[in-house]
Design an enzyme around this catalytic site. Structure first.
Site: not given
Ligand code: PMP
Length: 405
Positions: A122, A199, A202, A225, A363
């Site tokens: 991303h 990261d 998600q 999220k 993104c």
């Protein structure tokens, strides 16, 4: 046995309509919807418990401080960090990554150093590294993505060299859904003493995360999220690394003492938490974690896997539809393109059927380039989605095909 159909009643927004149709929300990768328990916790906080933390000598402030630190403790247990001081509250994944790039990166990277990222990152896990690389004269190296949408680990092994100083990698792709083999990557990196940032934007809402098991050095994630509020997220960092990093933002709350001649800083995590934090956000995030824990992550994983398998099968049956990303390990995220119809047009038709999906580059422009598409339609699942919603999606795609035939 969890009845996921009943859980839908926990989410007030799912009772509303989109373009006069019942809302079918298939954009949880962008941001999940919030259960009533989270909304109530935030309202209760504002109505009954609000005071600035770590400052007041009065009861309300003391109680607010304790509650804030209790959530830190809860997150520490949730991701199995060793110490609660390893949990730094930030605005979200983006801020967490920028924090590491601007503090660890600025104090460590030199001209000629290499920072390894991947082609599926991303922009939040790409641009901050590009910015600091430019400043330091360092270079970005990129792990390629295979046609199936997986990281090419053989290429990673070739990329690693004495010049490699850092690896920043997504736990899961927001476009392909691919779940990356983080443990394996960390092992490769640590063999050469290279720190790894993950990261987790998600993966965190849809997987079990154990930072000690992964052995990653940093792990970043966002509350919004994961069924919690916006404006709050976490950077996990190993104590020793955090202690040796300079602060990010200067201001109140992050100091030990201030003189015009010199300022000394508070210990971690306060060193990285300048200013009044999003206290209501922290309370809401705590409530979201309680909500997830009550359902059980294993139940959520099983439910979302069924949705993924069903949707993958149904979508593959549509002629002219190409799913991008066929990784062996996937989250409930499906990106696709349809011959002859632009993803934005598909998104518009779906919207008129009450269905919320994302259409665009997500993104992740370099990844679009890799798969030679300008954009994709992305469908992403949360714990509240159903098989019937997938059937409605498939019908609406057929409608789009008829309209654009
Ligand atoms: N990384 C990934 C993989 C993401 O999907 C996102 C959000 N789309 C981010 C980072 C950024 O998260 P946030 O906007 O919450 O900071």
């Amino acid at each position: 046995m969890i009845n996921f159909q009943l859980l839908r009643d926990d989410f007030p927004i799912l009772q509303r309509t989109n373009r006069d149709r019942p809302l079918i929300y298939l954009d949880s990768s962008a941001s999940s919807q919030k259960p009533q328990a989270v909304i109530d916790a935030i309202t209760h906080y504002h109505a009954n418990e609000h005071a600035n933390i770590h400052r007041g000598v009065y009861e309300l402030s003391e109680r607010a401080s304790i509650r804030h630190e209790n959530v830190r403790e809860k997150i520490k247990s949730y991701i199995n960090a060793k110490h609660s001081r390893e949990i730094i509250f930030v605005r979200g994944t983006t801020e967490a990554i920028n924090l590491v790039a601007q503090t660890y990166g600025r104090s460590h990277f030199k001209a000629g150093d290499e920072i390894i990222i991947s082609m599926m990152e991303h922009h939040s896990n790409l641009v901050p590294w590009q910015m600091i690389a430019k400043e330091a004269g360092a270079v970005l190296r990129v792990i390629p993505v295979t046609e199936a949408g997986e990281l090419d680990l053989a290429e990673l092994q070739k990329l690693i060299s004495p010049r490699s100083k850092f690896i920043a990698i997504a736990h899961a792709s927001n476009v392909l859904g691919t779940i990356n083999p983080i443990k394996e990557i960390v092992k490769l990196a640590h063999a050469q003493k290279i720190p790894v940032l993950v990261d987790g934007a998600q993966a965190f809402p849809h997987q079990t995360v154990d930072v000690q098991d992964l052995d990653c050095d940093f792990y970043a994630f966002s509350s919004h999220k994961a069924y919690g509020p916006t404006g709050i997220g976490v950077l996990f960092g190993k104590t020793q690394l955090l202690e040796n990093m300079p602060p990010y933002h200067g201001g109140g709350g992050m100091i030990a003492s201030v003189r015009f001649a010199n300022t000394t800083y508070a210990p971690v995590p306060q060193k990285f938490e300048a200013g009044t934090p999003d206290m209501a956000g922290v309370v809401g995030f705590g409530a979201a974690l309680d909500y997830l824990q009550n359902i059980g992550m294993n139940n959520i994983i099983a439910h979302e896997k069924k949705l993924l398998d069903y949707a993958s099968e149904k979508l593959s049956e549509i002629s002219g539809l190409r799913i991008i990303g066929h990784a062996q390990h996937k989250l409930g995220v499906i990106s696709f393109v349809l011959t002859g119809i632009h993803p934005h047009d598909i998104g518009t038709v779906l919207d008129h059927e009450g269905i919320a999906v994302r259409a665009g580059h997500h993104c992740a422009m370099p990844l679009m380039e890799r798969f030679q598409v300008p954009a994709t339609v992305r469908v992403s699942f949360g714990l509240y989605n159903t098989h019937e919603e997938i059937d409605a999606l498939v019908s609406a795609i057929h409608l789009a095909k008829r309209l654009f035939a």
